[in-house]
Design an enzyme around this catalytic site. Structure first.
Site, PDB file in Angstrom:
ATOM      1  N   HIS A 123       2.820  -2.805   2.614  1.00 45.20           N
ATOM      2  CA  HIS A 123       3.095  -1.347   2.947  1.00 45.20           C
ATOM      3  C   HIS A 123       2.328  -0.618   1.509  1.00 45.20           C
ATOM      4  O   HIS A 123       1.965   0.505   1.859  1.00 45.20           O
ATOM      5  CB  HIS A 123       4.456  -1.110   2.541  1.00 45.20           C
ATOM      6  N   HIS A 149       4.485  -8.810   3.172  1.00 46.64           N
ATOM      7  CA  HIS A 149       4.586  -7.683   4.044  1.00 46.64           C
ATOM      8  C   HIS A 149       4.705  -6.369   3.335  1.00 46.64           C
ATOM      9  O   HIS A 149       4.209  -5.379   3.561  1.00 46.64           O
ATOM     10  CB  HIS A 149       5.845  -8.099   4.912  1.00 46.64           C
ATOM     11  N   GLU A 150       5.777  -6.625   2.227  1.00 48.95           N
ATOM     12  CA  GLU A 150       6.205  -5.530   1.444  1.00 48.95           C
ATOM     13  C   GLU A 150       5.080  -4.862   0.700  1.00 48.95           C
ATOM     14  O   GLU A 150       4.860  -3.610   0.586  1.00 48.95           O
ATOM     15  CB  GLU A 150       7.368  -5.851   0.388  1.00 48.95           C
ATOM     16  N   GLU A 209       5.393  -0.794  10.004  1.00 42.38           N
ATOM     17  CA  GLU A 209       5.888  -2.114   9.839  1.00 42.38           C
ATOM     18  C   GLU A 209       5.241  -3.096  10.507  1.00 42.38           C
ATOM     19  O   GLU A 209       4.826  -3.966  10.083  1.00 42.38           O
ATOM     20  CB  GLU A 209       7.679  -2.013  10.572  1.00 42.38           C
TER      21      GLU A 209
HETATM   22 ZN   LIG Z   1       8.638  -3.192   5.984  1.00 44.06          ZN
END
Ligand SMILES: [Zn+2]
Length: 471
Positions: free
Chosen positions: A335, A331-332, A411
């Site tokens: 980004h 997930h990170e 997100e």
């Molecule tokens: Zn995030």
């Protein structure tokens, strides 16, 4: 009524508009918090949809934790709104400015030394902020966080930390402000371009030195030990060509048992930081004999014994397993891969350029200074404060709302990225675990969450992950 308002001098109109706007925002946010508090108060049973992912015990704990936090922020918010209003009404800003002037005069610097007077003003203002904020942050840490089992700090650590933070802030704030004021003074017609470039440069320098020189002053960073997890993270970084150079674990557990992970750095020099509280195998909170137990301060007996004993009773295992940590990092890194970091930097720099350009237009307007009690002089620092903080406040509110909306989109996209890496089910369980460890409350008022939540509510994220899992 409206007619008499327009008959008032323009300075008075400016002053009261700022005050009225500030209270409007305050009341709006107080209303939203009130709606959210009602949810905390009335949602006492786990909603059916959540039955599978949250046990009634954790649900109740998180409900009480969020209720306490919300009540606390009601009082602290009310205090700071009243404090801000009184400062404006009683002329606190011009008072402090003149006081700073009398201090510098004592050292032989007359009113011509505006930058020196500005530095004294800034130091006194930040000191005032630190002192009046202290009781609130003490209460939040040692009463609320403590009560709900998150606080890991001792009073000594907390105070030392506060002093260090103040000193480090001054070391950065004072030289940067004096250079900025100097640039504005000598910059001529295009000073706003130079001022903007300077702030851009400062933020780039800070990002570069923060990790190596500033963050280690506060926390201990240790390289993640060789092993399965490290190899897996490196492989994952390689698979999406993320230029990972260093992998750290930070002792977040020294402060609080809230958990997190993040990455930072420029171009080809990226680092990933994992909180020790995120790592199931690494978290000292999971190891026996760790002197963090709540009972330690209350009992005189050997902390080693009581803590390992009470931990089994009161504290369950915290953190994620390796597969889940990889999903969180997926997930990170999403980004990064999706350009969210760059987009955020571009937005904030465009905003900063816009603000400096408008500042250049407004700084010559003496009525803005008169409105806030500066009838004789127009110090640049005060101009920056009035224009950036007060005059721009409606724009700032709007911008921050748009950024919150954008953040939620990012997100979802980062979640989808991790899902694309085949980590949907691990991310699904990691999000649930992290929410439990941090005692997040999974039910939110729609208006409150729309205004405040930088991350989408848990259920929405799980739904988005789950739907595609079924495809
Ligand atoms: Zn995030």
């Amino acid at each position: 009524m409206l007619k008499t308002l327009f008959l008032l001098p323009v300075e008075t109109q400016i002053f009261y508009s700022v005050l009225v706007f500030s209270w409007t925002v305050y009341l709006w946010e107080a209303y939203l918090s009130c709606r959210q508090r009602k949810i905390y108060r009335t949602t006492i049973h786990v909603p059916e949809e959540l039955g599978k992912i949250m046990d009634p015990d954790t649900f109740e704990k998180s409900r009480l934790y969020q209720l306490d936090k919300s009540n606390f922020s009601f009082w602290s918010g009310l205090y700071s709104e009243i404090e801000g209003t009184l400062i404006l009404l009683l002329g606190g800003i011009p008072f402090l400015w003149h006081f700073a002037g009398s201090v510098t005069a004592r050292f032989g610097f007359g009113p011509d030394y505006e930058i020196i007077q500005s530095l004294v003003f800034l130091t006194l203002a930040t000191l005032f902020g630190a002192v009046t904020g202290l009781p609130w942050s003490l209460y939040s840490t040692f009463v609320i966080e403590e009560k709900h089992g998150f606080n890991q700090q001792t009073l000594g650590f907390f105070l030392k930390d506060a002093v260090k933070k103040f000193a480090v802030t001054q070391c950065i704030l004072l030289p940067v402000s004096s250079l900025l004021l100097y640039i504005i003074k000598i910059g001529g017609d295009y000073f706003f371009i130079y001022a903007w470039l300077f702030t851009l440069l400062v933020s780039l320098v800070l990002v570069t030195i923060y990790a190596d020189y500033i963050a280690p002053l506060f926390d201990k960073f240790t390289p993640l030990p060789e092993g399965e997890l490290k190899t897996a993270i490196e492989d994952m970084a390689k698979s999406i060509s993320f230029p990972l150079t260093k992998l750290y674990v930070v002792e977040g557990s020294k402060r609080s048992s809230h958990s997190n992970a993040y990455f930072y750095g420029f171009f080809k020099n990226k680092r990933i930081v994992l909180f020790d509280t995120l790592l199931e195998d690494y978290s000292p909170l999971n190891s026996a004999g760790e002197p963090q137990s709540d009972t330690q301060s209350e009992t005189e007996s050997d902390p080693e014994e009581t803590s390992s004993e009470t931990k089994q009773k009161s504290k369950k295992k915290q953190g994620c397993n390796n597969a889940e940590i990889l999903a969180v990092l997926g997930h990170e890194l999403g980004h990064w891969k999706l350009g969210h970091t760059v987009k955020n930097i571009v937005i904030s720099q465009m905003n900063s350029f816009l603000c400096f350009s408008l500042f250049a237009v407004l700084i010559g307007r003496t009525e803005l200074f008169v409105a806030f009690g500066f009838t004789q002089s127009q110090p640049t620092l005060i101009g920056l404060m009035i224009i950036f903080q007060f005059i721009f406040s409606p724009y700032n509110e709007l911008l921050s709302f748009c950024l919150t909306v954008l953040s939620r989109r990012f997100e979802f996209q980062a979640d989808a990225f991790a899902r694309g890496m085949g980590k949907a089910s691990e991310l699904y369980s990691a999000l649930i675990k992290l929410n439990m460890d941090n005692l997040g409350f999974p039910v939110a008022d729609w208006l409150f969450s729309m205004w405040h939540y930088s991350h989408p509510p848990l259920l929405e994220r799980l739904r988005a992950l789950g739907n595609v899992k079924q495809d």
